[in-house]
Enzyme design. Structure first.
Site, PDB file in Angstrom:
ATOM      1  N   SER A   1       8.340 -11.269  27.054  1.00 58.01           N
ATOM      2  CA  SER A   1       7.020 -10.796  26.888  1.00 58.01           C
ATOM      3  C   SER A   1       6.048 -11.655  27.509  1.00 58.01           C
ATOM      4  O   SER A   1       4.835 -11.441  27.443  1.00 58.01           O
ATOM      5  CB  SER A   1       6.867 -10.531  25.535  1.00 58.01           C
ATOM      6  OG  SER A   1       7.080 -11.571  24.600  1.00 58.01           O
TER       7      SER A   1
ATOM      8  N   LYS B   1       2.909 -14.704  20.950  1.00 57.13           N
ATOM      9  CA  LYS B   1       1.976 -14.013  21.670  1.00 57.13           C
ATOM     10  C   LYS B   1       0.375 -14.945  21.973  1.00 57.13           C
ATOM     11  O   LYS B   1       0.364 -15.931  21.693  1.00 57.13           O
ATOM     12  CB  LYS B   1       1.345 -12.466  20.993  1.00 57.13           C
ATOM     13  CG  LYS B   1       2.498 -11.690  20.850  1.00 57.13           C
ATOM     14  CD  LYS B   1       3.117 -11.039  21.813  1.00 57.13           C
ATOM     15  CE  LYS B   1       4.432 -10.260  21.657  1.00 57.13           C
ATOM     16  NZ  LYS B   1       5.282  -9.758  22.735  1.00 57.13           N
TER      17      LYS B   1
END
Length: 267
Positions: free
Chosen positions: A70, A148
């Site tokens: 990711s 993230k």
């Protein structure tokens, strides 16, 4: 450690004086110092090291393994491969809040945990060993820790896209040089206004105070804030869930280096 048999100091006996028999007193020796053996000291050294490791990882930094794609290409990871190991610094956010552009590690809110599977063994003994290993950083904690990048903070409105396919915060496009993989966006053919919308499109979402909006650098392969907009926080993450800021890649050696946190909003 020095050989105790050699650690001796000589002291002279009484000197001969006139009229003496000419004989000298026997030379005397100081008592040898008793030194602890290495084997006796080893458990103490190990105990100190373990306590220091626990304290450092609880309050200063922690090492995490990147398990997914990711955050490619900034952070490398994939199922079944050896991902990057990163150092997450935990002190800075005790004195200030995350800024746009920071790469953060956080505990997933409840709605992010639906597919999370515990990494602990069903065997009580093995599970106990895993818990101890977690305290010293050898085993991952039993929680859904995610990594993230912060895109917007409390009070800001985030959405996508402008006519070039860029994410907007308070109507201003972001400068995101770290993105290498994203959904197609073709002006006039596939945008947020065409019948077949681009996968980039979302929002607008106003971030609640005390929360952040986060996205993966690998935009086409990241289940980030965009995928949780229907939860109680509209996909945002409470700052209280943030463990710290990812600062360095420490392994493998070929990827060692700092993790950039650019000023993506141009402030």
């Amino acid at each position: 450690m020095a050989d105790s048999s050699k650690e001796q100091a000589l002291s002279s006996g009484p000197e001969n004086h006139e009229g003496s028999s000419g004989s000298a007193e026997p030379t005397s020796h100081r008592p040898q110092k008793k030194q602890r053996s290495f084997l006796r000291e080893l458990p103490i050294l190990i105990g100190v090291a373990l306590v220091l490791s626990i304290v450092l990882q609880a309050f200063v930094f922690r090492v995490f393994l990147i398990p997914s794609e990711s955050m490619e290409p900034t952070l490398h990871g994939c199922a079944g491969c050896t991902g990057d190991r990163i150092v997450v610094e935990k002190i800075g956010y005790r004195f200030g809040d995350p800024e746009p552009g920071d790469v953060v590690v956080f505990k997933g809110p409840d709605s992010w945990n639906t597919k999370y599977v515990s990494n602990r063994s069903d065997n009580v003994v093995v599970r106990g060993i895993q818990e101890v290993g977690s305290w010293v950083g050898l085993v991952p904690p039993d929680e859904n820790d995610l990594v993230k990048r912060v895109i917007a903070t409390g009070g800001q409105t985030v959405e996508c896209c402008d006519d070039q396919g860029r994410v907007l915060v308070d109507g201003k496009p972001l400068d995101e040089p770290y993105i290498k993989m994203d959904f197609p966006f073709t002006p006039g053919t596939q945008t947020c206004d065409t019948e077949l919308k681009s996968g980039r499109c979302f929002g607008p979402i106003t971030v609640p105070e005390g929360h952040v909006w986060v996205m993966g650098d690998n935009r086409s392969n990241s289940a980030d804030s965009r995928y949780h907009v229907d939860d109680e926080f509209q996909g945002t993450v409470p700052i209280d869930n943030i463990i710290g800021q990812a600062r360095f890649i420490v392994l493998p050696p070929s990827r060692m280096g700092g993790i950039d946190a650019p000023d993506i909003q141009g402030n």
